[in-house]
Design an enzyme around this catalytic site. Structure first.
Site, PDB file in Angstrom:
ATOM      1  N   ARG A  15       0.856  -1.191   0.000  1.00 38.92           N
ATOM      2  CA  ARG A  15       0.000   0.000   0.000  1.00 38.92           C
ATOM      3  C   ARG A  15       0.887   1.235   0.000  1.00 38.92           C
ATOM      4  NH1 ARG A  15      -4.973   2.260   2.379  1.00 38.92           N
ATOM      5  NH2 ARG A  15      -4.791   4.442   1.812  1.00 38.92           N
TER       6      ARG A  15
ATOM      7  N   ARG B 207      -5.569   1.871  -4.941  1.00 37.10           N
ATOM      8  CA  ARG B 207      -4.726   1.269  -3.896  1.00 37.10           C
ATOM      9  C   ARG B 207      -4.748  -0.253  -3.994  1.00 37.10           C
ATOM     10  NH1 ARG B 207      -8.121   4.453   0.377  1.00 37.10           N
ATOM     11  NH2 ARG B 207      -7.223   5.944  -1.007  1.00 37.10           N
TER      12      ARG B 207
ATOM     13  N   ASP C  91      -6.905  -1.408   1.183  1.00 39.74           N
ATOM     14  CA  ASP C  91      -7.354  -0.432   2.163  1.00 39.74           C
ATOM     15  C   ASP C  91      -8.117  -1.197   3.232  1.00 39.74           C
ATOM     16  OD1 ASP C  91      -7.842   2.096   3.297  1.00 39.74           O
ATOM     17  OD2 ASP C  91      -9.751   2.291   2.247  1.00 39.74           O
TER      18      ASP C  91
ATOM     19  N   ASP D 268     -10.104  -0.554   6.869  1.00 37.83           N
ATOM     20  CA  ASP D 268     -10.669   0.468   7.751  1.00 37.83           C
ATOM     21  C   ASP D 268     -11.440  -0.178   8.888  1.00 37.83           C
ATOM     22  OD1 ASP D 268      -9.877   2.765   6.246  1.00 37.83           O
ATOM     23  OD2 ASP D 268     -11.538   2.426   4.859  1.00 37.83           O
TER      24      ASP D 268
END
Length: 166
Positions: free
Chosen positions: A85, A95, A98, A100
């Site tokens: 990343r 990307r 990711d 989260d």
């Protein structure tokens, strides 16, 4: 820290996104004091940011962890780094991976490094639909029921590409 159930959003649109997301789901089990309880299907979504990038593959994983939210974030960023990343400052750009923290128990927090529930959860079908798949009656602290939030979304283009759970 006591054990907490949390939800992790996963997304990728570079370097074989389906493989990136699927392998990251497995790698969540390598986080200390953390276990993957359930994972959603994989979904294809249009990019939120610049439209000159590939579609995303997204999913959500439900985990249990004894880590603090901040420590979990560090571990997730380590997994992102192992997937090469690159953080170039471009918001919503392409990307490889990711990760989260979408929800962390019933915690609501807003610090320099972390906002829980995730700040965009109520507008993102690629998070809400997988969350509903994992737990239909889920309530997002301070935001409402997932089912109601989905009903409030404008029309969206999201397609399921794989059901991990069979």
């Amino acid at each position: 820290m006591h054990e907490v159930e949390a939800y992790i959003g996963l997304g990728s649109n570079l370097s074989d996104p389906q493989v990136q997301v699927s392998s990251a789901m497995q790698e969540l089990n390598s986080i200390p004091e953390t276990n993957v309880l359930k994972v959603s299907s994989l979904y294809i979504s249009k990019p939120m940011g610049p439209s000159d990038q590939p579609d995303y593959v997204n999913a959500v994983a439900k985990i249990s962890t004894n880590l603090s939210p901040e420590r979990l974030l560090v571990e997730l960023q380590g997994i992102e780094q192992s997937h090469r990343r690159q953080r170039n400052g471009q918001r919503w750009g392409p990307r490889t991976l990711d990760l989260d923290i979408i929800l962390f128990g019933d915690i609501q927090m807003d610090s320099k490094t972390l906002q829980i529930p995730h700040y965009g959860v109520t507008e993102r079908e690629f998070v809400l639909i997988p969350l509903q798949e994992l737990q239909a009656d889920l309530i997002i602290p301070g935001k409402g029921e997932v089912e109601e939030l989905i009903a409030e979304l404008p029309s969206y283009e999201l397609s399921r590409i794989e059901n991990i759970n069979g």
